[in-house]
Write a protein that holds these residues in place. Structure first.
Motif, PDB file in Angstrom:
ATOM      1  N   PRO A 121      62.335  53.760  22.248  1.00 37.39           N
ATOM      2  CA  PRO A 121      61.136  54.274  21.587  1.00 37.39           C
ATOM      3  C   PRO A 121      59.895  53.533  22.054  1.00 37.39           C
ATOM      4  O   PRO A 121      58.822  54.081  22.121  1.00 37.39           O
ATOM      5  N   ALA A 122      60.038  52.257  22.365  1.00 38.22           N
ATOM      6  CA  ALA A 122      58.927  51.472  22.902  1.00 38.22           C
ATOM      7  C   ALA A 122      59.526  50.317  23.684  1.00 38.22           C
ATOM      8  O   ALA A 122      60.629  49.864  23.411  1.00 38.22           O
ATOM      9  N   VAL A 123      58.768  49.841  24.655  1.00 38.44           N
ATOM     10  CA  VAL A 123      59.175  48.686  25.445  1.00 38.44           C
ATOM     11  C   VAL A 123      58.169  47.577  25.211  1.00 38.44           C
ATOM     12  O   VAL A 123      56.953  47.818  25.227  1.00 38.44           O
ATOM     13  N   GLY A 124      58.663  46.375  24.971  1.00 40.84           N
ATOM     14  CA  GLY A 124      57.785  45.242  24.747  1.00 40.84           C
ATOM     15  C   GLY A 124      57.615  44.413  26.002  1.00 40.84           C
ATOM     16  O   GLY A 124      58.535  44.290  26.813  1.00 40.84           O
ATOM     17  N   PRO A 143      50.426  59.884  29.453  1.00 44.09           N
ATOM     18  CA  PRO A 143      50.669  58.451  29.553  1.00 44.09           C
ATOM     19  C   PRO A 143      51.105  57.869  28.219  1.00 44.09           C
ATOM     20  O   PRO A 143      50.771  58.396  27.150  1.00 44.09           O
ATOM     21  N   GLY A 144      51.880  56.819  28.278  1.00 46.12           N
ATOM     22  CA  GLY A 144      52.331  56.164  27.061  1.00 46.12           C
ATOM     23  C   GLY A 144      51.206  55.416  26.373  1.00 46.12           C
ATOM     24  O   GLY A 144      50.165  55.127  26.960  1.00 46.12           O
ATOM     25  N   ARG A 145      51.417  55.108  25.100  1.00 46.58           N
ATOM     26  CA  ARG A 145      50.412  54.404  24.309  1.00 46.58           C
ATOM     27  C   ARG A 145      50.593  52.896  24.506  1.00 46.58           C
ATOM     28  O   ARG A 145      51.712  52.377  24.442  1.00 46.58           O
ATOM     29  N   LEU A 146      49.508  52.179  24.735  1.00 47.66           N
ATOM     30  CA  LEU A 146      49.554  50.727  24.919  1.00 47.66           C
ATOM     31  C   LEU A 146      48.994  50.040  23.679  1.00 47.66           C
ATOM     32  O   LEU A 146      47.873  50.320  23.250  1.00 47.66           O
ATOM     33  N   THR A 147      49.764  49.159  23.097  1.00 48.56           N
ATOM     34  CA  THR A 147      49.345  48.362  21.947  1.00 48.56           C
ATOM     35  C   THR A 147      49.337  46.895  22.352  1.00 48.56           C
ATOM     36  O   THR A 147      50.363  46.366  22.795  1.00 48.56           O
ATOM     37  N   VAL A 148      48.200  46.247  22.238  1.00 48.03           N
ATOM     38  CA  VAL A 148      48.081  44.820  22.560  1.00 48.03           C
ATOM     39  C   VAL A 148      48.044  44.046  21.252  1.00 48.03           C
ATOM     40  O   VAL A 148      47.238  44.351  20.367  1.00 48.03           O
ATOM     41  N   THR A 149      48.903  43.054  21.099  1.00 55.36           N
ATOM     42  CA  THR A 149      49.062  42.367  19.820  1.00 55.36           C
ATOM     43  C   THR A 149      49.303  40.880  20.031  1.00 55.36           C
ATOM     44  O   THR A 149      49.726  40.450  21.106  1.00 55.36           O
ATOM     45  N   GLY A 150      49.018  40.122  18.977  1.00 55.51           N
ATOM     46  CA  GLY A 150      49.316  38.692  18.988  1.00 55.51           C
ATOM     47  C   GLY A 150      50.455  38.333  18.071  1.00 55.51           C
ATOM     48  O   GLY A 150      50.766  37.144  17.897  1.00 55.51           O
ATOM     49  N   GLU A 151      51.114  39.328  17.465  1.00 62.23           N
ATOM     50  CA  GLU A 151      52.210  39.107  16.525  1.00 62.23           C
ATOM     51  C   GLU A 151      53.539  39.526  17.162  1.00 62.23           C
ATOM     52  O   GLU A 151      53.703  40.673  17.579  1.00 62.23           O
ATOM     53  N   LEU A 152      54.492  38.604  17.210  1.00 62.71           N
ATOM     54  CA  LEU A 152      55.810  38.945  17.757  1.00 62.71           C
ATOM     55  C   LEU A 152      56.518  39.994  16.915  1.00 62.71           C
ATOM     56  O   LEU A 152      57.339  40.763  17.418  1.00 62.71           O
ATOM     57  N   ALA A 153      56.216  40.033  15.622  1.00 64.90           N
ATOM     58  CA  ALA A 153      56.866  41.003  14.748  1.00 64.90           C
ATOM     59  C   ALA A 153      56.594  42.432  15.187  1.00 64.90           C
ATOM     60  O   ALA A 153      57.367  43.346  14.866  1.00 64.90           O
ATOM     61  N   ALA A 154      55.506  42.659  15.934  1.00 65.37           N
ATOM     62  CA  ALA A 154      55.200  44.002  16.423  1.00 65.37           C
ATOM     63  C   ALA A 154      56.228  44.499  17.427  1.00 65.37           C
ATOM     64  O   ALA A 154      56.271  45.692  17.738  1.00 65.37           O
ATOM     65  N   LEU A 155      57.057  43.586  17.950  1.00 67.33           N
ATOM     66  CA  LEU A 155      58.090  43.976  18.911  1.00 67.33           C
ATOM     67  C   LEU A 155      59.400  44.365  18.239  1.00 67.33           C
ATOM     68  O   LEU A 155      60.370  44.688  18.924  1.00 67.33           O
ATOM     69  N   ALA A 156      59.456  44.310  16.899  1.00 67.21           N
ATOM     70  CA  ALA A 156      60.722  44.496  16.185  1.00 67.21           C
ATOM     71  C   ALA A 156      61.383  45.837  16.478  1.00 67.21           C
ATOM     72  O   ALA A 156      62.619  45.940  16.488  1.00 67.21           O
ATOM     73  N   ASP A 157      60.595  46.888  16.715  1.00 68.27           N
ATOM     74  CA  ASP A 157      61.164  48.222  16.941  1.00 68.27           C
ATOM     75  C   ASP A 157      61.411  48.522  18.413  1.00 68.27           C
ATOM     76  O   ASP A 157      61.819  49.642  18.754  1.00 68.27           O
ATOM     77  N   CYS A 158      61.150  47.569  19.276  1.00 70.07           N
ATOM     78  CA  CYS A 158      61.356  47.798  20.712  1.00 70.07           C
ATOM     79  C   CYS A 158      62.849  47.732  21.049  1.00 70.07           C
ATOM     80  O   CYS A 158      63.572  46.848  20.579  1.00 70.07           O
ATOM     81  N   GLY A 159      63.269  48.670  21.872  1.00 71.14           N
ATOM     82  CA  GLY A 159      64.666  48.656  22.317  1.00 71.14           C
ATOM     83  C   GLY A 159      64.888  47.758  23.513  1.00 71.14           C
ATOM     84  O   GLY A 159      66.032  47.375  23.808  1.00 71.14           O
ATOM     85  N   LEU A 160      63.809  47.427  24.227  1.00 66.11           N
ATOM     86  CA  LEU A 160      63.897  46.537  25.380  1.00 66.11           C
ATOM     87  C   LEU A 160      62.611  45.740  25.471  1.00 66.11           C
ATOM     88  O   LEU A 160      61.521  46.287  25.309  1.00 66.11           O
ATOM     89  N   VAL A 161      62.733  44.437  25.702  1.00 64.45           N
ATOM     90  CA  VAL A 161      61.584  43.548  25.813  1.00 64.45           C
ATOM     91  C   VAL A 161      61.672  42.800  27.137  1.00 64.45           C
ATOM     92  O   VAL A 161      62.737  42.273  27.488  1.00 64.45           O
ATOM     93  N   ILE A 162      60.547  42.776  27.867  1.00 66.28           N
ATOM     94  CA  ILE A 162      60.480  42.043  29.131  1.00 66.28           C
ATOM     95  C   ILE A 162      59.683  40.767  28.885  1.00 66.28           C
ATOM     96  O   ILE A 162      58.492  40.821  28.586  1.00 66.28           O
ATOM     97  N   GLU A 163      60.358  39.625  28.971  1.00 69.44           N
ATOM     98  CA  GLU A 163      59.687  38.325  28.799  1.00 69.44           C
ATOM     99  C   GLU A 163      59.049  37.931  30.111  1.00 69.44           C
ATOM    100  O   GLU A 163      59.698  37.925  31.150  1.00 69.44           O
ATOM    101  N   ASN A 164      57.764  37.571  30.035  1.00 71.43           N
ATOM    102  CA  ASN A 164      56.984  37.409  31.255  1.00 71.43           C
ATOM    103  C   ASN A 164      56.054  36.209  31.162  1.00 71.43           C
ATOM    104  O   ASN A 164      54.986  36.208  31.739  1.00 71.43           O
ATOM    105  N   VAL A 165      56.487  35.157  30.437  1.00 69.17           N
ATOM    106  CA  VAL A 165      55.599  34.022  30.224  1.00 69.17           C
ATOM    107  C   VAL A 165      55.677  33.062  31.407  1.00 69.17           C
ATOM    108  O   VAL A 165      56.415  33.281  32.374  1.00 69.17           O
TER     109      VAL A 165
END
Length: 746
Positions: free
Chosen positions: A4-7, A65-87
């Motif tokens: 549904p969304a990718v983080g 195009p997909g919707r882009l949400t920029v956030t500072g809260e990790l909790a916003a990633l809770a509904d993501c099915g896949l997260v790409i860590e890029n730090v």
């Protein structure tokens, strides 16, 4: 798998590039960064890219195009099915991020680690869900590359790998799945190209432009190595080389000094998109993301040895004489690693080691490591007897059988040192039972290192809990020490393979449920998992040997035995050179520890006899020649201990000479067992020769230890090869370079 969304965690240059590619493909994306300035910069870049796409009329991949949400809260990633860590490429920072993600993500969410060189396995073990961790090495900019290097750890589940590959397919990316090693494939090769290209310029062989032109014209590369280095950023290259040097040794991966015309001056492509940040020491420096997506200090950076700023690249690596031939080069060990000539007391670098300024080592917390080295010898003191007692009493339910299996599959995940101590303790009680640990561990090791995710999911949990026993089927009538003479054949048919042949001396073959069988198909060799209940499998007890009488030896006869294609382990052509060689190294280490355990038990019996037995008006130990016998046996046992622990530590730490240490340990420990058993028999007299007595078993079992997993003569030949190779390596490094007329240079 539709997400549904990718983080995306980390809103640097690579993070924004990833987010743009995802939204362009119609995928809703949540971009997270804890720094408000980075978030603001990311929003500006995303808006500019979207505006440019509208003005140019270009659309990549999706109607909407997909919707882009920029956030500072990790909790916003809770509904993501896949997260790409890029730090940032700092293992400590990455560990903190992944532990935080554990608290907000669903258990079945896939986590992809975008890293240039840091092994993913160590990060996976820092989390509570190592099975969902998979590496994804993106190139920058993401949209310009058609391929992604995907990194599978020993813990990665099949569903996690499939989820990432499906997402990358939606982005139009091809994937190549590789095993988890520092630098993976791209950077491990690329860094050598760049380092050698800089060396050529530094030696005056060619200019930077000539080097790049030759690569483009002769090899068909789109860019040359030095232009590629310019695009990546010299800072990133130095950082990556530091990581690789920590894993594979300084003579292979050390940055070179600045050379004429390279690295490029400020104002070139290497300066692209640098954002100010602050180091852990509080000193500000620039950070950038280059073509491989790594972020590191820009311009100048801290010298990893002295901690002071120097122009980058930093130092010249030691050069070997140019006259060396391939035959003179040292053989590569199992895992690569630290230099064989490290200073006494210097720490060995291993998978957990990380270089930092000042030359000191940072290591992952102990809980993230397998038990290893001398540390393991102490930690295993209480665990080994417990495992041994369980194992000898209830072998099918023993935790010891899963000692090498990763925790994700229900095992204990001991390192080589820990597993060796368990083998030693079991062998003190029953060398026959210890032989099961050897072959079962070899099968587990092969599956962990070479098995597919599906094979690991299917077999490792049952091998770990003892409900399934594994056996190693390599030896044949004509193939003993010379394994190249195996005659078992494999014929490829639709959907699988048909095996025909006879395997001899299969340890615990009478009880095993799965066999790792080696066969030939044409000119190639292959390894196949064969189940006990497969059609065409016939088992019969082998003749009982005088030693290890309870090892349940069997002959495995395969007649038109058909196995499905997914039972193939590794790839055809690599079975003997990689899978069997790796398993035999573990087997030899286990035999060495087993021989040490038997030697210790035999020495104890000899000492007890010398105290309890009285002759000539006193105990035997008062007689001078008896004391000499005891002293020789004690020296042999102590030598076996040191050799075994050195070999296990070398394997755990990735020492490049680990293979030689294992061979030496196996030869020395088996000889120690023979010497200690002979001493015990000599002191027991006729009582020690009685068939079936404990001392008689020592003598017979010790004889077997000098034969199995490579007999004494074969080991002598292999050890001589290792000694000669090591001598040549040391001599080559010690000799100075010479000029055209033999005069010393430098």
């Amino acid at each position: 798998m539709n997400h549904p969304a990718v983080g995306v965690v980390g809103a640097g240059v690579m993070g924004v590039s990833l987010a743009q590619s995802l939204t362009a493909a119609g995928i809703d994306t949540v971009l997270h960064d804890s720094d408000p300035r980075q978030r603001a910069t990311a929003e500006r870049r995303a808006s500019a890219a979207a505006r440019l796409a509208r003005l140019s009329g270009s659309r990549a991949g999706a109607e909407r195009p997909g919707r882009l949400t920029v956030t500072g809260e990790l909790a916003a990633l809770a509904d993501c099915g896949l997260v790409i860590e890029n730090v940032i490429e700092d293992p400590e920072v990455k560990e903190r991020v992944h532990r935080a993600l554990d608290e907000v993500l669903a258990p079945r969410a896939v986590v992809a680690v975008n890293t240039s060189a840091v092994p993913v396995s160590g990060l996976a073990l820092a989390t509570g869900h190592p099975e969902r961790m998979v590496g994804a090495h993106f190139m920058n900019p993401v949209g310009a590359s058609t391929m992604v290097e995907v990194v599978r750890t020993p813990y990665t589940a099949a569903w996690a790998l499939h989820g990432l590959e499906e997402l990358l397919g939606r982005l139009g990316k091809e994937t190549v799945v590789v095993e988890d090693r520092a630098g993976f494939v791209i950077n491990r090769c690329l860094m050598m190209f760049i380092s050698e290209a800089a060396a050529l310029v530094d030696d005056g062989v060619a200019t930077p432009q000539q080097v790049d032109r030759l690569f483009r014209g002769c090899l068909g590369h789109r860019t040359g190595p030095l232009r590629t280095a310019d695009l990546i950023g010299i800072d990133t290259i130095v950082h990556t080389l530091d990581v690789l040097r920590g894993h594979y040794g300084p003579e292979r991966f050390t940055p070179l000094p600045p050379c004429s015309g390279w690295p490029p001056k400020a104002g070139s492509a290497a300066r692209a998109d640098r954002a100010s940040t602050t180091t852990r020491t509080g000193r500000p420096h620039d950070q950038s993301r280059g073509a491989d997506g790594a972020r590191g200090p820009g311009g100048t950076g801290p010298d990893p040895v002295r901690g002071r700023a120097l122009p980058l690249p930093l130092r010249r690596r030691p050069r070997l004489p140019r006259s060396r031939t391939p035959a003179d080069r040292r053989p590569v060990g199992l895992a690569g690693g630290g230099r064989a000539d490290r200073p006494p007391g210097a720490p060995l670098r291993g998978p957990g080691a990380r270089p930092r300024p000042g030359g000191r080592q940072l290591r992952l917390p102990r809980r993230h490591h397998r038990l290893r080295g001398p540390e393991a010898a102490g930690m295993i003191t209480e665990l080994a007897p417990e495992l041994a007692a369980e194992f000898t009493d209830r072998p099918t339910a023993a935790r010891a059988l899963g000692a090498l299996v990763p925790r994700a599959y229900g095992g204990l995940e001991l390192g080589y040192a820990g597993y060796g101590e368990v083998n030693r303790t079991v062998a003190e009680r029953s060398p026959s039972r210890q032989s099961l640990l050897t072959v079962h561990g070899m099968v587990c090791r092969a599956l962990v290192r070479w098995g597919s995710a599906r094979q690991r999911d299917e077999y490792l949990p049952r091998l770990a809990d003892g409900s399934l026993l594994g056996a190693f089927a390599l030896s044949e009538e004509a193939a003993g020490s010379d394994v190249r003479r195996i005659a078992t054949t494999a014929r490829e048919v639709p959907g699988g393979w048909v095996l025909d042949g006879r395997k001899r001396w299969v340890t615990f073959g009478q009880e095993a449920g799965v066999f790792l069988v080696f066969a030939r198909t044409g000119t190639r060799d292959l390894a196949v998992l064969v189940r006990r209940d497969d059609p065409g499998v016939h088992l019969q007890p082998a003749p009982r040997t005088s030693g290890l009488r309870d090892a349940k030896l069997a002959e495995l006869v395969l007649r038109e035995c058909r196995v499905p294609a997914d039972r193939l382990l590794g790839r055809p052509g690599a079975a003997l050179s990689h899978i069997a060689a790796d398993a035999l190294t573990l087997g030899r280490l286990c035999v060495a520890f087993g021989a040490w355990g038997l030697a210790g038990a035999a020495l104890s019996a000899a000492l007890h006899r010398s105290i309890e037995r009285h002759q000539f008006d006193g105990p035997l130990h008062r007689l001078q020649l008896v004391r000499g016998l005891l002293a020789d046996a004690a020296v042999a046992v102590d030598s076996a201990q040191l050799l075994c622990r050195r070999a296990a530590t070398a394997l755990d730490e990735g020492d490049e000479w680990a293979l030689g240490h294992v061979l030496t340990a196996k030869l020395g420990a088996s000889r120690a067992a023979t010497a200690a058993a002979a001493a015990a028999a000599q002191l027991h007299g006729a009582a020690g020769l009685a068939e079936g007595s404990r001392v008689d078993r020592f003598v017979q079992d010790a004889r077997v230890f000098e034969v199995i997993e490579g007999n004494t003569q074969l080991l002598q030949d292999l050890i001589a090869d290792q000694a000669l190779a090591r001598f040549r390596d040391h001599a080559a490094r010690a000799l100075p370079s010479t000029g055209p007329e033999g005069h010393h240079v430098g």
